[in-house]
Design a protein around this motif. Structure first.
Motif, short mmCIF file in Angstrom:
data_model
loop_
_atom_site.label_atom_id
_atom_site.label_comp_id
_atom_site.label_asym_id
_atom_site.label_seq_id
_atom_site.Cartn_x
_atom_site.Cartn_y
_atom_site.Cartn_z
N ILE A 284 105.79 7.99 43.30
CA ILE A 284 106.46 6.69 43.08
C ILE A 284 107.98 6.84 43.00
CG2 ILE A 284 106.71 4.76 41.47
CD1 ILE A 284 103.69 4.93 40.97
N ARG A 288 110.44 4.76 45.47
CA ARG A 288 111.39 3.78 44.93
C ARG A 288 112.84 4.18 45.13
NH1 ARG A 288 108.12 1.85 39.42
NH2 ARG A 288 106.52 0.68 40.58
N SER A 289 113.08 5.41 45.52
CA SER A 289 114.46 5.80 45.86
C SER A 289 114.92 5.08 47.12
CB SER A 289 114.56 7.32 46.06
OG SER A 289 113.85 7.72 47.23
N SER A 291 112.94 1.99 48.22
CA SER A 291 112.58 0.58 47.98
C SER A 291 112.12 0.42 46.55
CB SER A 291 111.48 0.13 48.94
OG SER A 291 111.01 -1.16 48.59
N PRO A 292 112.83 -0.36 45.72
CA PRO A 292 112.43 -0.52 44.31
C PRO A 292 111.10 -1.24 44.13
CG PRO A 292 114.23 -2.01 44.87
CD PRO A 292 114.07 -1.08 46.04
N ASP A 293 110.64 -1.91 45.17
CA ASP A 293 109.36 -2.63 45.07
C ASP A 293 108.16 -1.77 45.47
OD1 ASP A 293 110.63 -4.99 44.25
OD2 ASP A 293 111.03 -5.57 46.34
N ALA A 294 108.41 -0.57 45.90
CA ALA A 294 107.29 0.30 46.30
C ALA A 294 106.42 0.62 45.10
CB ALA A 294 107.83 1.58 46.93
N ASP A 295 105.13 0.82 45.37
CA ASP A 295 104.24 1.06 44.23
C ASP A 295 102.93 1.68 44.71
OD1 ASP A 295 103.53 1.07 41.59
OD2 ASP A 295 103.28 -1.09 41.39
#
Length: 386
Positions: A284, A288-289, A291-295
């Motif tokens: 994660i 997120r580095s 895309s902050p919405d990645a999950d």
């Protein structure tokens, strides 16, 4: 055998209820409730949150702790795309076999148990006999898990449980658990020519599967000494990896469907904690580095405890006495037995028919198996009267 005709008549009714797991089981549950109420049983129906599914729990005899539980699931697997030679929801008797969806898995046992209810009502004394008929066993033992919560809240703990899954009337004292998951990956789509500007959900899913394969090998070293399962360790299976839309598009979504079959509950904790650590501290942050919405989110499809063989098992001892068997086995397939064992109930699996016929077109239950089951249940009634 004077209970055979009654059992066949009941089974014919039960097969006519098309209780495929995707559909309601209420009509069948209400029918069984009427049958049991008619002989004096105290019957409770517990609906699920949708109101379309229900469990039944009924008791004959005194309102005391302990007692004997006869358990079966009301749902059946679909018949779509199967080549049946007869109507799957109309029982057909031919050549010593009863054909129909659910005959062996597991309406045959339910019919036998309910047919015996008048016999039990006349004999029960200081030890109650309970009936538990659940919904959605085939889709993760959802009904049995809900029923277990109700029984805990009400302080009801049967002393022994007989789960009548098709075992060819062999006594089964152990099976692995079945934990099923879908892990969802959310990345960032983009053009395939600029992979560093996107978050490739499929690639992260592949890394997740690689960790599953590492854990799969590590679990072999955690096998209990003298394990009786085959194989003797907890297994992991990756059932599907789904994602992507085209060769030149960075996939923004992916999903991994996977399962594990624990031989001991600690193995499930070992796998889940390792994956949580890997996702939280490695995958994660990297996603997120960009895309902050990645999950990464893991959906629990079902977590069903295994049935752990116990040195002291009253249910096994009673079943050996009732059937004349001189031992008990383990099997690969899962049942609701471990859920009842978690209540502190001694549990075994023993029922008519073969798992080889379950889930197949032209599913059947042989009359010989049904008679063996009724013989066992009759001896149980004599034990109640002793």
């Amino acid at each position: 055998m004077h209970h055979l005709d009654d059992t066949k008549a009941l089974l014919r009714h039960l097969i006519a209820f098309p209780t495929v797991s995707t559909d309601s089981n209420l009509a069948m549950i209400e029918f069984l409730a009427d049958q049991l109420s008619a002989v004096g049983a105290r019957v409770d129906i517990h609906r699920d949150a949708t109101g379309a599914k229900a469990n039944l729990f009924a008791t004959l005899g005194p309102d005391t702790d302990g007692g004997i539980l006869l358990s079966g699931h009301s749902d059946v697997v679909p018949v779509a795309d199967q080549n049946w030679s007869t109507d799957p929801f109309e029982m057909v008797e031919r050549d010593g076999k009863l054909y129909g969806r659910g005959t062996c898995d597991m309406k045959g046992f339910i019919a036998a148990a309910v047919a015996m209810a008048p016999f039990y009502a006349a004999r029960v004394k200081d030890r109650p006999i309970h009936f538990a008929f659940t919904h959605d066993e085939e889709t993760g033992c959802i009904g049995a898990q809900a029923l277990a919560q109700v029984l805990r809240a009400q302080g009801i703990r049967p002393g022994i449980a007989i789960i009548g899954e098709p075992t060819s009337m062999r006594i089964i004292e152990g099976h692995k658990g079945c934990y099923e998951y879908s892990t969802h990956f959310t990345g960032l789509e983009g053009h395939g020519s600029g992979p560093d500007r996107g978050v490739n959900a499929v690639e992260y899913a592949v890394r997740y599967v690689a960790r599953l394969l590492e854990l799969k090998e590590q679990l072999k070293g955690r096998a209990p000494a003298n394990g009786r399962f085959e194989p003797p360790w907890t297994t992991i299976n990756t059932g599907a990896l789904i994602g992507g839309v085209a060769h030149n598009v960075i996939p923004g979504k992916a999903r991994v469907d996977w399962e594990m079959r624990p031989v001991q509950n600690g193995d499930a904790d070992f796998v889940k904690s390792n994956l949580h650590e890997f996702c939280t501290h490695t995958l994660i942050p990297a996603m997120r580095s960009v895309s902050p919405d990645a999950d990464i989110v893991t959906e629990v499809i079902g977590e069903v405890d295994g049935l752990i063989p116990a040195d002291d098992n009253e249910a096994k001892e009673i079943l050996m006495e009732l059937t004349g068997a001189n031992g008990a086995d383990t099997v690969a397939f899962g049942t609701e037995a471990g859920i009842f064992q978690s209540l502190g109930t001694a549990a075994v699996v023993c029922g008519p028919g073969s798992i080889e016929q379950a889930h197949k077109p032209d599913e059947y239950l042989s009359l010989d198996q049904l008679e063996q089951c009724l013989n066992m249940l009759e001896r149980l009634g004599d034990k109640l009267a002793a």
